[in-house]
Write a protein that holds these residues in place. Structure first.
Motif, PDB file in Angstrom:
ATOM      1  N   LEU A 142       0.827  -1.203   0.000  1.00  0.00           N
ATOM      2  CA  LEU A 142       0.000   0.000   0.000  1.00  0.00           C
ATOM      3  C   LEU A 142       0.863   1.255   0.000  1.00  0.00           C
ATOM      4  CD1 LEU A 142      -2.618  -1.160   2.659  1.00  0.00           C
ATOM      5  CD2 LEU A 142      -2.840  -1.233   0.164  1.00  0.00           C
ATOM      6  N   PRO A 143       0.338   2.372  -0.523  1.00  0.00           N
ATOM      7  CA  PRO A 143       1.127   3.607  -0.578  1.00  0.00           C
ATOM      8  C   PRO A 143       1.240   4.290   0.780  1.00  0.00           C
ATOM      9  CG  PRO A 143      -1.042   3.956  -1.532  1.00  0.00           C
ATOM     10  CD  PRO A 143      -0.947   2.491  -1.238  1.00  0.00           C
ATOM     11  N   TYR A 144       2.306   5.072   0.923  1.00  0.00           N
ATOM     12  CA  TYR A 144       2.562   5.847   2.146  1.00  0.00           C
ATOM     13  C   TYR A 144       1.403   6.797   2.433  1.00  0.00           C
ATOM     14  CZ  TYR A 144       5.142   9.078   5.258  1.00  0.00           C
ATOM     15  OH  TYR A 144       5.555   9.865   6.302  1.00  0.00           O
ATOM     16  N   VAL A 145       0.961   7.500   1.371  1.00  0.00           N
ATOM     17  CA  VAL A 145      -0.191   8.395   1.505  1.00  0.00           C
ATOM     18  C   VAL A 145      -1.459   7.543   1.506  1.00  0.00           C
ATOM     19  CG1 VAL A 145      -1.488  10.281   0.446  1.00  0.00           C
ATOM     20  CG2 VAL A 145       1.018  10.272   0.351  1.00  0.00           C
ATOM     21  N   GLY A 146      -2.153   7.559   2.612  1.00  0.00           N
ATOM     22  CA  GLY A 146      -3.336   6.721   2.780  1.00  0.00           C
ATOM     23  C   GLY A 146      -3.151   5.658   3.843  1.00  0.00           C
ATOM     24  N   THR A 147      -1.908   5.462   4.300  1.00  0.00           N
ATOM     25  CA  THR A 147      -1.643   4.531   5.406  1.00  0.00           C
ATOM     26  C   THR A 147      -0.939   5.265   6.548  1.00  0.00           C
ATOM     27  OG1 THR A 147       0.420   3.834   4.309  1.00  0.00           O
ATOM     28  CG2 THR A 147      -1.538   2.465   3.966  1.00  0.00           C
ATOM     29  N   VAL A 148       0.261   5.799   6.258  1.00  0.00           N
ATOM     30  CA  VAL A 148       1.000   6.541   7.294  1.00  0.00           C
ATOM     31  C   VAL A 148       0.389   7.915   7.502  1.00  0.00           C
ATOM     32  CG1 VAL A 148       3.246   7.460   7.963  1.00  0.00           C
ATOM     33  CG2 VAL A 148       3.111   5.276   6.745  1.00  0.00           C
ATOM     34  N   VAL A 149       0.064   8.583   6.404  1.00  0.00           N
ATOM     35  CA  VAL A 149      -0.598   9.892   6.468  1.00  0.00           C
ATOM     36  C   VAL A 149      -1.899   9.815   5.682  1.00  0.00           C
ATOM     37  CG1 VAL A 149       1.577  11.144   6.739  1.00  0.00           C
ATOM     38  CG2 VAL A 149       0.670  10.756   4.449  1.00  0.00           C
ATOM     39  N   ASN A 150      -2.792  10.743   5.949  1.00  0.00           N
ATOM     40  CA  ASN A 150      -4.099  10.754   5.291  1.00  0.00           C
ATOM     41  C   ASN A 150      -3.976  11.066   3.805  1.00  0.00           C
ATOM     42  OD1 ASN A 150      -5.706  10.091   7.469  1.00  0.00           O
ATOM     43  ND2 ASN A 150      -6.007  12.222   8.093  1.00  0.00           N
ATOM     44  N   ALA A 151      -4.737  10.335   3.018  1.00  0.00           N
ATOM     45  CA  ALA A 151      -4.975  10.714   1.634  1.00  0.00           C
ATOM     46  C   ALA A 151      -6.183  11.665   1.613  1.00  0.00           C
ATOM     47  CB  ALA A 151      -5.255   9.463   0.800  1.00  0.00           C
ATOM     48  N   PRO A 152      -6.472  12.289   0.493  1.00  0.00           N
ATOM     49  CA  PRO A 152      -7.667  13.147   0.447  1.00  0.00           C
ATOM     50  C   PRO A 152      -8.933  12.423   0.876  1.00  0.00           C
ATOM     51  CG  PRO A 152      -6.299  13.551  -1.479  1.00  0.00           C
ATOM     52  CD  PRO A 152      -5.679  12.399  -0.755  1.00  0.00           C
ATOM     53  N   PHE A 153      -8.999  11.112   0.684  1.00  0.00           N
ATOM     54  CA  PHE A 153     -10.184  10.348   1.084  1.00  0.00           C
ATOM     55  C   PHE A 153     -10.052   9.757   2.486  1.00  0.00           C
ATOM     56  CE2 PHE A 153      -7.305   7.602  -1.306  1.00  0.00           C
ATOM     57  CZ  PHE A 153      -7.097   6.560  -0.420  1.00  0.00           C
ATOM     58  N   GLY A 154      -8.937   9.997   3.174  1.00  0.00           N
ATOM     59  CA  GLY A 154      -8.706   9.451   4.518  1.00  0.00           C
ATOM     60  C   GLY A 154      -7.679   8.336   4.498  1.00  0.00           C
ATOM     61  N   ARG A 155      -7.907   7.296   5.294  1.00  0.00           N
ATOM     62  CA  ARG A 155      -6.971   6.174   5.381  1.00  0.00           C
ATOM     63  C   ARG A 155      -7.552   4.925   4.710  1.00  0.00           C
ATOM     64  NH1 ARG A 155      -2.796   7.023   9.391  1.00  0.00           N
ATOM     65  NH2 ARG A 155      -2.684   9.302   9.583  1.00  0.00           N
ATOM     66  N   ILE A 156      -6.677   4.129   4.134  1.00  0.00           N
ATOM     67  CA  ILE A 156      -7.076   2.856   3.548  1.00  0.00           C
ATOM     68  C   ILE A 156      -7.433   1.899   4.683  1.00  0.00           C
ATOM     69  CG2 ILE A 156      -6.311   0.912   2.129  1.00  0.00           C
ATOM     70  CD1 ILE A 156      -4.304   2.860   0.812  1.00  0.00           C
ATOM     71  N   PRO A 157      -8.564   1.216   4.632  1.00  0.00           N
ATOM     72  CA  PRO A 157      -8.939   0.303   5.722  1.00  0.00           C
ATOM     73  C   PRO A 157      -7.915  -0.827   5.890  1.00  0.00           C
ATOM     74  CG  PRO A 157     -10.808   0.745   4.271  1.00  0.00           C
ATOM     75  CD  PRO A 157      -9.602   1.300   3.593  1.00  0.00           C
ATOM     76  N   THR A 158      -7.670  -1.232   7.118  1.00  0.00           N
ATOM     77  CA  THR A 158      -6.703  -2.303   7.375  1.00  0.00           C
ATOM     78  C   THR A 158      -7.211  -3.649   6.871  1.00  0.00           C
ATOM     79  OG1 THR A 158      -7.648  -2.660   9.583  1.00  0.00           O
ATOM     80  CG2 THR A 158      -5.784  -1.139   9.406  1.00  0.00           C
ATOM     81  N   GLY A 159      -8.524  -3.794   6.739  1.00  0.00           N
ATOM     82  CA  GLY A 159      -9.074  -5.069   6.286  1.00  0.00           C
ATOM     83  C   GLY A 159      -9.212  -5.186   4.788  1.00  0.00           C
TER      84      GLY A 159
END
Length: 778
Positions: free
Chosen positions: A335-352
């Motif tokens: 997964l990308p850094y943006v969306g896991t470590v920091v928020n993407a424009p849509f928030g965070r990628i779900p862990t599941g």
């Protein structure tokens, strides 16, 4: 030096050495009493002798059966013209901790007392107290593994000093770990003193249930073990047949619905006249299946391991061990850094979220091993040991691997590529050594000479293509057909044969111990490449170690050591297409070990300066490939404390802080930067208490806390992966041979990124996982 020589040039010499070693075993084993034993008073040095290889029973109150005298295979009587064979009831040699009478923790291959071990074979290949080894070494025993109930081998290392475990997060495929900042799962994984090398995706997996103890030797160890990383090695010690009957079953289920069943049976083999005093067996296994925290990702495994020990007399032991296992799961998310470590424009990628496709994705590993451990006391002062194993590993997977965003992160579209690999590896190891104990004046010697032979072959096929549709991370759609990838980028069979000759002397003068070790390796590597020109390489290198440790009468032992390492890497450079250059390393270490008088505990502190040359790093243009950089330096401090504080209370704690940085590189901009995916600070504390008396007798609980410092997702160190703190909890109750337990990992259910290999390859860590289990022994 690169040459184009016959890849089988070393095969004849390896075969000859193997035949010679087998002949020695046959002579020493079948001869039994052919080499007459000296009397117990005939030892010139009076130094400590190694134990015989009869295992301590699991039951702390059990006593070992008496051993028969050595006898002829045909008649059972002593052979004419020989001295009477010494029996188990004969007077013990001076200070010899024979296994039939050994206390818990004294057997370097057996169970330890609570959490505190006192001896190891791993540090010197001889039965040596930890307080006389001038190098950092830690031991994780069966009781600590039981109390924490780790879900895989990497989890069993989470509370060890100097070790960063689960370096790729919640991965069900492999067990990842670093030692002193360097990857160790590839060349630093050993089983019963023999290496399990990994290349490409042909990695090995060993369940915690089959482990008796784990020895962690930190710092360069090539002087005894040949090719291994400079950070150190982890030596898994297998469970082996017990002397007394053992019957144990356990079952459990975790909060994701993954259930398991384990069994462990062993003891003397039944004969027509009753339990055998010479032949012992063990059969253990575990099977589990169910879901994980990631959708569409099962964790289905089985493992079975039979073993047999034959001990015709007190001086001779042969143990044959085998195992077979299978793992079925799916590849973890990249997964990308943006969306896991920091928020993407849509928030965070779900862990599941499952970022591949369940109609395409699969991962299968089949693994088999068979080998033996042989030990023979030829005289009171001379011991021959030989360990051998053949192992086969076959891994195949296909996945749609994440490759960053398809355009702007606001689109929430994950770019993917179709990735396939099939790797099949065979590894054969044979390690033969002679240990001789003698004295020169006031100096006692424990000398060791040995020959170590290794053969490794891997068939590696890998392919990929980018004709894969992107995945909408907010509204994933699966079921997209994908065939075999169109581009084959690896199709090769690599063979590496290694022969090593080593020697060591442990010189002891009063409380002062000097350890001198040296080894030379000869290696031939041949790449039969079906896409590029084939390559062959011959190398030879010397490794050495010198260490000094002084044991005071206060139980304090300061030490200093210097060691070099050598690792002939398997694989080809992604940029040049040529075989990798061997890695080398050098370390200076100083520290102190403490065993307080009257207290059942062990404490250690060390500082180290470690350099690693020709380091493998991830190709910045292809996360699946590696290149070699110049040099990485790791300097730091380690603290360790382990103690059985009082009856029922056991604790272990560790702290590691080091400065790791690129010290040489073809790219000047990288000098001084920290390698990716490498935390520089690790700390942990675990304790377990069981009530001994009163109405709560048998009830206990444990708790632990783990800290991992910051790491980086890019080579420029501009993308920081934050530090995290996790808590673990255990509650257990024992009554009438039953044990009920509840273990919880990540008790607060913290959502965190375990690490990032690159800016497009980040991995979530374990969510909260509760495991309820019940076991019964009889």
């Amino acid at each position: 030096m690169t040459t184009h020589s016959d890849p089988t040039r070393l095969a004849a010499s390896s075969t000859l050495a193997l035949a010679s070693a087998v002949s020695i075993v046959a002579f020493a084993f079948l001869g039994n009493g052919a080499i007459a034993q000296q009397s117990s008073g005939g030892s010139a040095s009076g130094s400590e002798l190694p134990p015989v290889v009869v295992r301590v029973p699991n039951s702390p109150t059990a006593t070992a059966p008496s051993q028969p005298s050595r006898r002829s295979a045909s008649s059972g009587a002593s052979r004419p013209g020989q001295r009477a064979a010494r029996t188990a009831a004969a007077p013990a040699r001076p200070s010899a901790p024979g296994r039939q009478n050994v206390q818990a923790g004294q057997d370097p291959r057996g169970p330890i007392n609570g959490y505190v071990a006192t001896r190891s074979l791993t540090g010197t290949k001889t039965n040596t107290p930890l307080m006389e080894i001038p190098q950092s070494i830690s031991v994780i025993g069966r009781e600590e593994i039981r109390d924490q109930n780790p879900g895989n081998f990497a989890e069993a290392l989470r509370y060890a000093p100097g070790v960063s475990a689960q370096t790729f997060g919640a991965d069900t495929r492999n067990d990842w770990f670093k030692i002193r900042g360097f990857d160790a799962q590839d060349v630093g994984l050993f089983l019963d003193g023999l290496q399990l090398s990994s290349f490409a995706f042909a990695t090995w997996k060993f369940p915690p249930f089959g482990i008796e103890r784990i020895d962690i030797l930190r710092g360069p160890s090539a002087v005894l073990y040949g090719g291994s990383g400079p950070g150190g090695l982890v030596n898994i010690i297998s469970k082996t047949p017990p002397l007394t009957p053992l019957n144990y079953v356990e079952t459990g289920v975790n909060s994701f619905g993954n259930a398991y069943l384990s069994f462990d049976f062993g003891g003397p083999v039944a004969t027509s006249t009753g339990p055998s005093n010479e032949l012992f067996y063990r059969l253990l296994g575990t099977v589990k299946g169910g879901d994980t925290q990631t959708a569409f990702t099962p964790d289905n495994n089985y493992f079975v391991a039979p073993s047999v020990t034959y001990k015709p007399d007190i001086d001779t032991t042969l143990t044959i061990l085998a195992s077979a296992s299978r793992n079925d799961t799916r590849v973890q998310n990249f997964l990308p850094y943006v969306g896991t470590v920091v928020n993407a424009p849509f928030g965070r990628i779900p862990t599941g979220l499952f970022a591949s496709d369940p109609s395409v994705d699969s991962f299968r590993r089949e693994q088999e091993m068979i080998g033996y451990q042989f030990e023979k006391n030829l005289t009171d002062d001379l011991t021959f040991r030989q360990n051998a194993r053949f192992a086969h590993d076959d891994v195949q997977f296909q996945t749609l691997l994440g490759n960053g965003y398809a355009g702007n992160p606001a689109s929430a579209l994950l770019s993917r590529f179709n990735d396939f690999a099939h790797d099949s590896a065979n590894q054969a190891d044979l390690d033969s050594s002679l240990e001789y104990r003698f004295a020169t004046g006031l100096v006692q010697h424990k000398a060791l000479v040995g020959v170590d032979l290794k053969s490794y072959e891997i068939s590696d096929l890998q392919a990929f293509d980018f004709a894969t549709p992107a995945l909408n991370l907010l509204n994933p759609v699966y079921g997209v057909p994908q065939g075999f990838p169109s581009t084959v980028f690896a199709d090769q069979t690599i063979t590496q044969k290694q022969a090593g000759l080593y020697a060591q002397d442990q010189l002891k003068l009063g409380r002062l111990t000097l350890v001198l070790s040296g080894r030379n390796d000869w290696v031939n590597t041949y790449d039969n490449n079906r896409l590029l020109p084939s390559e062959s390489r011959d190398d030879s290198k010397f490794s050495g170690r010198a260490g000094l440790i002084y044991n005071t009468d206060l139980g304090i032992a300061p030490y200093i050591s210097y060691a070099t390492s050598y690792n002939p890497i398997i694989g080809t450079n992604a940029t040049t297409g040529q075989l990798f250059l061997p890695e080398t390393g050098v370390q200076t270490e100083a520290g102190v070990k403490i065993e307080p008088a009257g207290f059942d505990g062990y404490f250690g502190a060390s500082v180290f300066d470690l350099k690693r040359q020709n380091v493998l790093t991830t190709d910045p243009n292809n996360a699946l490939q590696s290149i070699q950089t110049g040099e990485v330096t790791s300097r730091g401090i380690e603290l360790e404390a382990v103690a059985n504080v009082m009856p029922g209370l056991k604790v272990t704690g560790a702290f590691t802080n080091f400065n790791i940085f690129v010290s040489k590189d073809l790219n000047p901009a990288l000098i001084g930067t920290v390698p990716t995916n490498t935390p520089s600070e690790i700390a942990s504390l675990w304790g377990d208490y069981t009530f001994q008396t009163g109405q709560l007798a048998g009830f206990g609980f444990g708790a632990g806390v783990r800290y991992n410092g910051i790491s980086y997702a890019d080579t420029a160190n501009s993308l920081v992966v934050p530090a995290y703190v996790l808590g673990d909890l255990a509650v257990h109750y024992e009554v009438n041979n039953w044990r009920f337990a509840l273990n919880v990992t990540n008790i607060t259910d913290k959502i965190y990124v375990g690490s990032c290999q690159t800016a497009t390859a980040c991995f979530y860590g374990d969510r909260r996982r509760a495991v309820a289990s019940v076991s019964y022994k009889w």
